[in-house]
Each structure stands twice: as C-alpha cells, then as structure tokens.
Design an enzyme around this catalytic site. Structure first.
Site, mmCIF file in Angstrom:
data_model
loop_
_atom_site.group_PDB
_atom_site.id
_atom_site.type_symbol
_atom_site.label_atom_id
_atom_site.label_comp_id
_atom_site.label_asym_id
_atom_site.label_seq_id
_atom_site.Cartn_x
_atom_site.Cartn_y
_atom_site.Cartn_z
ATOM 1 N N LYS A 1 5.149 2.426 -2.969
ATOM 2 C CA LYS A 1 5.000 3.837 -3.336
ATOM 3 C C LYS A 1 5.154 3.950 -4.836
ATOM 4 C CE LYS A 1 4.229 7.742 -1.171
ATOM 5 N NZ LYS A 1 3.519 7.985 0.096
ATOM 6 N N LYS B 1 0.854 -1.188 0.000
ATOM 7 C CA LYS B 1 0.000 0.000 0.000
ATOM 8 C C LYS B 1 0.885 1.231 0.000
ATOM 9 C CE LYS B 1 -4.192 1.705 0.721
ATOM 10 N NZ LYS B 1 -3.937 2.555 -0.449
ATOM 11 N N SER C 1 -7.247 4.965 4.416
ATOM 12 C CA SER C 1 -7.172 4.249 3.136
ATOM 13 C C SER C 1 -7.521 2.778 3.349
ATOM 14 C CB SER C 1 -5.767 4.344 2.537
ATOM 15 O OG SER C 1 -5.663 5.477 1.717
ATOM 16 N N THR D 1 -5.146 12.310 7.281
ATOM 17 C CA THR D 1 -3.752 12.454 7.706
ATOM 18 C C THR D 1 -3.663 13.505 8.806
ATOM 19 O OG1 THR D 1 -3.032 11.823 5.517
ATOM 20 C CG2 THR D 1 -1.418 12.956 6.878
HETATM 21 P P1 NAD Z 1 -0.043 18.705 -0.883
HETATM 22 O O1 NAD Z 1 0.431 18.671 -2.274
HETATM 23 O O2 NAD Z 1 -1.505 18.852 -0.611
HETATM 24 O O3 NAD Z 1 0.660 19.894 -0.093
HETATM 25 C C1 NAD Z 1 2.033 20.110 -0.067
HETATM 26 C C2 NAD Z 1 2.237 21.550 0.413
HETATM 27 O O4 NAD Z 1 3.613 21.774 0.591
HETATM 28 C C3 NAD Z 1 1.748 22.585 -0.605
HETATM 29 O O5 NAD Z 1 1.111 23.640 0.093
HETATM 30 C C4 NAD Z 1 3.046 23.093 -1.244
HETATM 31 O O6 NAD Z 1 2.941 24.427 -1.696
HETATM 32 C C5 NAD Z 1 3.975 22.989 -0.057
HETATM 33 N N1 NAD Z 1 5.372 22.915 -0.434
HETATM 34 C C6 NAD Z 1 5.957 22.291 -1.484
HETATM 35 N N2 NAD Z 1 7.289 22.492 -1.447
HETATM 36 C C7 NAD Z 1 7.540 23.211 -0.333
HETATM 37 C C8 NAD Z 1 8.703 23.755 0.258
HETATM 38 N N3 NAD Z 1 9.909 23.543 -0.281
HETATM 39 N N4 NAD Z 1 8.578 24.432 1.406
HETATM 40 C C9 NAD Z 1 7.367 24.638 1.964
HETATM 41 N N5 NAD Z 1 6.233 24.193 1.441
HETATM 42 C C10 NAD Z 1 6.322 23.479 0.310
HETATM 43 O O7 NAD Z 1 0.561 17.410 -0.187
HETATM 44 P P2 NAD Z 1 0.083 16.681 1.131
HETATM 45 O O8 NAD Z 1 -0.805 15.574 0.740
HETATM 46 O O9 NAD Z 1 -0.372 17.694 2.137
HETATM 47 O O10 NAD Z 1 1.458 16.017 1.604
HETATM 48 C C11 NAD Z 1 2.426 16.748 2.340
HETATM 49 C C12 NAD Z 1 3.378 15.766 3.012
HETATM 50 O O11 NAD Z 1 2.634 14.882 3.821
HETATM 51 C C13 NAD Z 1 4.167 14.877 2.032
HETATM 52 O O12 NAD Z 1 5.442 14.617 2.570
HETATM 53 C C14 NAD Z 1 3.363 13.603 2.018
HETATM 54 O O13 NAD Z 1 4.147 12.480 1.666
HETATM 55 C C15 NAD Z 1 2.925 13.554 3.453
HETATM 56 N N6 NAD Z 1 1.747 12.713 3.655
HETATM 57 C C16 NAD Z 1 0.556 13.016 3.079
HETATM 58 C C17 NAD Z 1 -0.517 12.161 3.267
HETATM 59 C C18 NAD Z 1 -1.857 12.453 2.697
HETATM 60 O O14 NAD Z 1 -2.774 11.656 2.908
HETATM 61 N N7 NAD Z 1 -2.062 13.561 2.035
HETATM 62 C C19 NAD Z 1 -0.375 11.018 4.043
HETATM 63 C C20 NAD Z 1 0.856 10.751 4.627
HETATM 64 C C21 NAD Z 1 1.917 11.608 4.410
#
Ligand code: NAD
Length: 427
Positions: A104, A68, A356, A188
C-alpha cells in the site's frame, strides 16, 4: 508502534492461527512488513513557493507474487495506516488466489486543497521518489481513497519516463486510453454486489424486503448503492464526508449520484433530465447513519467507523465491509456476540484488486478484454471464493472474518513453506 491501527489489524490473525497448521516461521514472517519506505516529495506550488509532502510505500509480503496495493491521498495518511492497509492487501490477494503479495502507499495531503497542476507535480514527484521500490514484477500500485485514473495515468507516464520504456503494467486503474481495463472503475462495487447476492439467499433475505444504508458515497459506495437498488434492494440512506440523507421509502440512487456529481454533496432528489427536485427526507450525521434500523449496513468510507462506542447501537443484521478496516477488533467482538453477521473487507471489497489483476494481465499480454469478459471473470472469482469461505464458517463454526483469514493464511503458509529453507541459513 504503540496500540496502533496495525496492532489492531494484526489481532484479527490471532483467531485464525489456531485453525491452520502453520510453521513458526510463517507466523513470525507475517508479523512484520517486508519493506517500508518513507519519502519527502518537494512540490513547486502554483504561487512559486515550495512545499514538502510526506509519502509512504509499504510492501508487506511478496511470497505469492509481486506486491499489489493502492495509493491513498488523505490528510490522515501515516506509516501506521499504510502498513495496516498493506497487511490487509496481503490477505486479500491470498483470499482471491491472485498471484500477488500485499502493499500500500499514500501521501499525507488534502488533495482538495491542490490545483490540478499541483496534484500532477505531487503525483509525478511521488513516483520519482519510489521508482526503485516498484515495478511490474516487483510492486504494482493502484488507486485508493482520493486517487483516480487520471492520477494513475500521470504515475504510469512518470515511471515510463524514468525507465525510458512504456511500462503500462507498473500501475493499474489507469485511464482506458493508457491501458486501463474496462470494468475497473466499477469493479469494487461489482465484486461486493456479487458477494451480497451470493450470501443473502443463504439467510433467506430477499432484495425486495431488504433495506440498506451506505456510509461513503464515493467510487465504491455509490456504484454499489446503484447496483443494489437496480436489483430490488431498498437503499434508504447514504452519506459522504459532509453527512447523510435518509428516506424511509428509499432513495432514487441514480438521481442522488447525478446531483452529487454536479454539486459535490448528497441530497435526496429525484431528477428528470437535468432538473432535480428535492424529495421528502431526513438529514443525518454519519454516526446516525451507522445505527439506523436497516437490514444491511455498508461502511464504504474509511477505517475505524464501527467502534466499541457505537457497536452496541448498531441495528443492522448484516454488515458488508466495503471500506478497508471499518470495524475495530473490539467492535467486531461486540457485533459477533450480538449475532450481527459481518462480511469482511478482505472478501467484500476484493473486486477492485481482482480487476486490477486482470488489467495487469491484459497489459502484459497486449490482448484486451470486453467489459462483459471482465465482469464474467470477476463474478466467477468472487462467487468461488465466497463459497469456499462460507464452507469454512460451516465446517469450523467461525465468523466469516475468521474464515476469510483461515482461507488466506492457508494459501500464504503453503507458499512460504514451498519456498524452502533458504531463509533459515541466509536470513
Ligand atoms: P472515494 O474517495 O471515491 O470515496 C470515499 C467516500 O467516502 C467519499 O464520498 C467521501 O466523501 C466519503 N467520506 C470520507 N470521509 C467520510 C466520513 N468520515 N464519513 C462518511 N463518508 C466519508 O473512495 P473509494 O475508492 O470509494 O474508497 C472507499 C473505501 O473503499 C476505502 O476504505 C477504500 O480503501 C476502500 N476500497 C476501495 C477500492 C476501490 O477500488 N476504489 C477497492 C478496495 C477498497
């Protein structure tokens, strides 16, 4: 692979090995991904030209169940990054006791530069390329950075077309109308919120006296910022890829979200209805946000944000890792030596994969739950496993990260051993 993100990620395991009785076979098995796929995805662009994108899917370990893990669209996606993320997913699923292994996927692309039609063709093309590698009982993708329910819906549809049968359980994070779960979009952040709420009282840290900075105001970071501010925490700084904002007296998070949705950027605003007025604030770089004098720092953007270069300047007392791998292992040691508590990604952001899992269960049973049921089950799981990891930190005098790896590793080792010795004579 040379000194890569994956090499750095696997170093986390070394500290945990010595606390768990594991067979040599288990250690050897967990050093390598089970299978990695690299594909080319030709896409007809709107102007008639053909562009070929590079896509990846890595299934790290499937001992505990089908693998997953999310699919990331980003210009920096590489096989090294995808392998690291698949490795973390393996441990995350074990930590939460979900019946899954870790995987992934990703495409090296800047999705912001594509039209909606191009994005759909790319997403369907990716599924065409990896269809034999995934499946409801084999490997189940989900959203990650810059992918969303709309993209998951296209992907599920494409897989169903290829298989000639509706297959909602092949992918999670779908739109509700295509079999998505209520509560998946906020899972999350909600999971991370339960972890914060469970751990902070153990340090006598009360919300009203706690300031918070959030790097990454996206799906996870923005919702978490809102949940924390609703619970009384003072969120003083947030940022996105363009930079950040800081207001000593606290930001009005619903207003900042409203502005960001309408304008694609963070601004310190206070909105009444659709009218938003700018309030007093300072503009920050992402680097400045990380070293602010706050109680809680929440990296919620991308990996490798807290490094050996900026770790000595971090002023927060607690770091909750919502992003995957935001702290390098070198930085981790510096933070530990400085007495800064780091709560690791494989616990803190596990709410996403947990819901999920609930979505997959609902797809397979055909019975759909209310948002309250989903959140209640999520809360129970997050609190249960946070408590177990906390207990390991107390019993073995280790950091929360090492404790989380010990916890996941014990479950993985048990499953690998339970599979018997077939691998000894059949390879
Ligand atoms: P997203 O695309 O919704 O948001 C990412 C955010 O980070 C955006 O606002 C973007 O502008 C910002 N960003 C990108 N580069 C950046 C930088 N250099 N400095 C500061 N901000 C920056 O993504 P998300 O789903 O919120 O995921 C964010 C993190 O959380 C990732 O590492 C992802 O792997 C992790 N994550 C997400 C989920 C999920 O369900 N969405 C689950 C587990 C982990």
């Amino acid at each position: 692979m040379s000194e890569s993100l994956f090499a750095d990620a696997s170093r986390r395991l070394e500290k945990a090995w010595k606390h768990v009785v594991l067979s040599d076979d288990t250690i050897e098995r967990l050093k390598y991904p089970k299978a990695s796929l690299i594909v080319s995805i030709p896409v007809r662009m709107d102007d008639g030209s053909l562009k070929v994108f590079q896509g990846y899917r890595v299934r790290y370990d499937d001992t505990r169940g089908p693998t997953k893990g999310g699919i990331r669209y980003h210009p920096d996606v590489s096989i090294d990054e995808v392998t690291s993320l698949a490795f973390w997913m393996t441990f995350k699923c074990a930590v939460l006791n979900l019946p899954f292994g870790g995987a992934k996927g990703g495409i090296t692309v800047n999705p912001k530069a594509l039209s909606k039609f191009e994005l759909e063709r790319l997403s369907r093309g990716y599924i065409d390329a990896i269809a034999d590698f995934i499946g409801p009982d084999v490997d189940i993708p989900a959203p990650d950075v810059y992918t969303n329910p709309m993209i998951m819906g296209w992907m599920m549809d494409q897989y169903s077309i290829i298989r000639r049968q509706l297959s909602p359980a092949v992918i999670t994070g779908k739109p509700i109308t295509l079999g998505g779960s209520l509560g998946r979009d906020t899972a999350t952040a909600m999971g991370a919120f339960f972890v914060v709420q469970n751990l902070m009282p153990r340090f006598d840290q009360i919300p009203e006296k706690t300031t918070v900075a959030v790097q990454g105001f996206g799906n996870a970071g923005a919702v978490l910022a809102q949940l924390l501010s609703q619970a009384g925490y003072k969120v003083v700084a947030v940022s996105d890829s363009q930079g950040g904002i800081y207001a000593r007296t606290g930001l009005d998070i619903p207003s900042v979200r409203q502005f960001k949705e309408a304008n694609r950027g963070v601004k310190a605003v206070y909105c009444e209805g659709s009218v938003c007025n700018i309030v007093e604030h300072e503009v920050l770089t992402n680097e400045e946000l990380l070293t602010l004098d706050v109680d809680i720092l929440i990296p919620a953007a991308l990996e490798n944000q807290i490094t050996a270069a900026n770790a000595p300047a971090i002023q927060a007392k607690y770091v909750f890792e919502v992003a995957n791998g935001p702290t390098t292992s070198e930085a981790d040691q510096i933070l530990e030596q400085r007495g800064i508590q780091v709560f690791p990604d494989i616990l803190v952001n596990a709410g996403g994969v947990t819901v999920s899992y609930f979505e997959w269960v609902q797809n397979r049973s055909g019975l759909y739950w209310t948002a309250e049921e989903v959140n209640q089950r999520l809360k129970q799981k997050m609190i249960e496993e946070t408590g177990r990891i906390w207990q390991i930190t107390q019993d073995r005098a280790v950091s929360m990260r090492t404790a989380a790896y010990i916890h996941g590793l014990s479950r993985l080792g048990e499953a690998i051993n339970a599979k018997g010795t077939r691998a000894d004579y059949m390879g």
